[in-house]
Design a protein around this motif. Structure first.
Motif, short mmCIF file in Angstrom:
data_model
loop_
_atom_site.label_atom_id
_atom_site.label_comp_id
_atom_site.label_asym_id
_atom_site.label_seq_id
_atom_site.Cartn_x
_atom_site.Cartn_y
_atom_site.Cartn_z
N PHE A 72 110.26 106.60 -14.49
CA PHE A 72 111.48 107.33 -15.16
C PHE A 72 112.72 106.56 -14.98
O PHE A 72 113.41 106.32 -15.80
CB PHE A 72 111.29 108.65 -14.48
CG PHE A 72 111.18 109.82 -15.50
CD1 PHE A 72 110.06 109.95 -16.02
CD2 PHE A 72 112.07 110.77 -15.71
CE1 PHE A 72 109.64 110.69 -17.06
CE2 PHE A 72 112.00 111.72 -16.57
CZ PHE A 72 110.72 111.69 -17.24
N GLU A 73 112.70 105.99 -13.73
CA GLU A 73 114.01 105.55 -13.30
C GLU A 73 114.36 104.28 -13.95
O GLU A 73 115.41 104.13 -14.73
CB GLU A 73 114.27 105.25 -11.94
CG GLU A 73 115.47 104.91 -11.08
CD GLU A 73 115.41 104.69 -9.58
OE1 GLU A 73 114.37 104.47 -9.07
OE2 GLU A 73 116.36 104.33 -8.95
N SER A 74 113.12 103.35 -13.88
CA SER A 74 113.60 102.30 -14.67
C SER A 74 113.84 102.11 -16.28
O SER A 74 114.47 101.54 -16.74
CB SER A 74 112.23 101.25 -14.46
OG SER A 74 111.98 101.00 -13.11
N ALA A 75 112.97 103.24 -16.74
CA ALA A 75 113.22 103.53 -18.06
C ALA A 75 114.41 104.07 -18.49
O ALA A 75 115.09 103.83 -19.65
CB ALA A 75 112.21 104.69 -18.54
N GLY A 76 115.38 104.90 -17.69
CA GLY A 76 116.43 105.35 -17.67
C GLY A 76 117.50 104.22 -17.75
O GLY A 76 118.25 104.01 -18.87
N GLY A 139 115.92 108.74 -9.34
CA GLY A 139 116.26 108.05 -8.16
C GLY A 139 116.58 109.02 -6.78
O GLY A 139 115.98 108.76 -5.83
N ILE A 140 117.50 109.93 -7.03
CA ILE A 140 117.47 110.96 -5.95
C ILE A 140 116.14 111.57 -5.56
O ILE A 140 116.09 112.05 -4.50
CB ILE A 140 118.59 111.97 -6.52
CG1 ILE A 140 120.04 111.16 -6.76
CG2 ILE A 140 118.92 112.79 -5.40
CD1 ILE A 140 121.11 111.84 -6.92
N VAL B 71 123.94 100.26 -8.82
CA VAL B 71 124.31 100.61 -7.27
C VAL B 71 123.33 101.62 -7.04
O VAL B 71 122.47 101.53 -5.98
CB VAL B 71 125.71 101.01 -7.22
CG1 VAL B 71 125.76 101.73 -5.85
CG2 VAL B 71 126.66 99.93 -7.35
N LEU B 72 123.02 102.66 -7.84
CA LEU B 72 122.38 103.74 -7.61
C LEU B 72 120.85 103.33 -7.51
O LEU B 72 119.98 103.54 -6.66
CB LEU B 72 122.21 104.95 -8.45
CG LEU B 72 121.44 106.14 -8.11
CD1 LEU B 72 121.98 106.76 -7.17
CD2 LEU B 72 121.29 106.95 -9.58
N PHE B 73 120.31 102.35 -8.43
CA PHE B 73 119.01 101.55 -8.56
C PHE B 73 118.97 101.14 -7.14
O PHE B 73 117.84 100.95 -6.56
CB PHE B 73 118.92 100.94 -9.68
CG PHE B 73 117.55 100.35 -9.94
CD1 PHE B 73 116.86 101.14 -10.89
CD2 PHE B 73 117.28 99.12 -9.69
CE1 PHE B 73 115.60 100.98 -11.17
CE2 PHE B 73 116.04 98.67 -9.84
CZ PHE B 73 115.29 99.62 -10.59
N THR B 74 119.93 100.00 -6.83
CA THR B 74 119.69 99.18 -5.62
C THR B 74 119.52 100.18 -4.54
O THR B 74 118.93 99.94 -3.48
CB THR B 74 120.70 98.28 -5.57
OG1 THR B 74 121.10 97.95 -6.86
CG2 THR B 74 120.36 97.28 -4.55
#
Lengths: 170, 89
Positions: A72-76, A139-140, B71-74
């Motif tokens: 999900f995170e990478s796709a976003g 992410g969170i 930045v959030l990703f990292t």
């Protein structure tokens, strides 16, 4: 972290949906009302935190599906970057709003001045909002799950034991 | 003697801060606002967005948002790396 009592679990199950729906509303209406991808994603991650507190980490993991979160995170983030490069690919500039005022997807024209707002407007901005919202939510939530594993490991003292074993092996 | 050097360094940095305070813009007098005027007058027409803040964040200043998202990703990468399950190979 153990699951809490049945009262807390029932209340969390009935309130959690409202948290998620409100987060989706904040994300999707980012171009009309205050809010946007970051804020809505944080609201939805609050719902995940509620699930972790009420059901314990393992129950929340079964509910959310932790394997899906990195995807999900990478796709976003990829959605956001690809939309940003869309303007550059059309030969204009990086981050050009190539869908606005064109008709079609999110392309309606907006009357100038004070107006109630048209949902199908603003070009790539709602799509970018959705991408960023997905990224922030995943992410969170990942940070919350990672911290849950960390607390459990530290409380049981497994981390220290692992290190000592490694030193003995060397 | 070492303590004296430390105190001297702190006082030096503090004096730099106070100097910077002297160069600050006078309070209550607005700065030039060409950029804000442009955003307020053109954002609704150019990006078809009612929310001017979102149009700035995701359109005019999109590059800044890209940095924020990375930045959030990292940060997530770092947290997951620190809190990963030890001993799992």
């Amino acid at each position: 972290m153990k699951p809490m009592s049945k009262i807390v679990r029932t209340v969390a199950a009935s309130i959690g949906w409202f948290v998620f729906v409100f987060g989706i509303y904040v994300i999707v209406h980012g171009h009309l009302t205050p809010g946007g991808g970051f804020q809505g994603g944080a609201v939805m991650a609050t719902g995940v935190a509620l699930l972790i507190v009420a059901y314990g980490g393992w129950g929340a993991e079964r509910c959310v599906g932790k394997e899906r979160l990195p995807v999900f995170e990478s796709a976003g983030l990829l959605t956001f970057i690809i939309l940003a490069f869309g303007g550059a690919c059309l030969g204009i500039t990086f981050f050009f709003n190539f869908l606005a005022n064109k008709g079609g997807l999110f392309g309606d024209k907006l009357p100038l001045g004070i107006n109630p707002g048209i949902f199908n407007s603003a070009g790539v901005i709602p799509l970018m909002n959705m991408g960023v919202g997905m990224e922030v939510l995943a992410g969170i939530s990942l940070i919350l799950f990672a911290m849950f594993y960390g607390t459990k490991r530290v409380r049981e003292g497994r981390c220290l034991v692992d290190n000592e074993e490694k030193e003995e092996d060397v | 003697m070492k303590l004296g050097v430390k105190i001297a360094i702190v006082l030096l940095l503090f004096s730099f801060l106070l100097m910077g305070l002297g160069f600050m813009h006078k309070y209550g007098v607005p700065l030039k606002s060409d950029m804000d005027d442009y955003f307020i007058n053109h954002a609704q027409k150019e990006t078809a967005t009612n929310n001017v803040v979102t149009s700035i964040v995701f359109d005019y200043r999109g590059f800044d948002t890209l940095g924020e998202a990375s930045v959030l990703f990292t940060a997530v990468l770092g947290v997951v790396m620190i809190f990963r399950e030890a001993g799992k190979k």
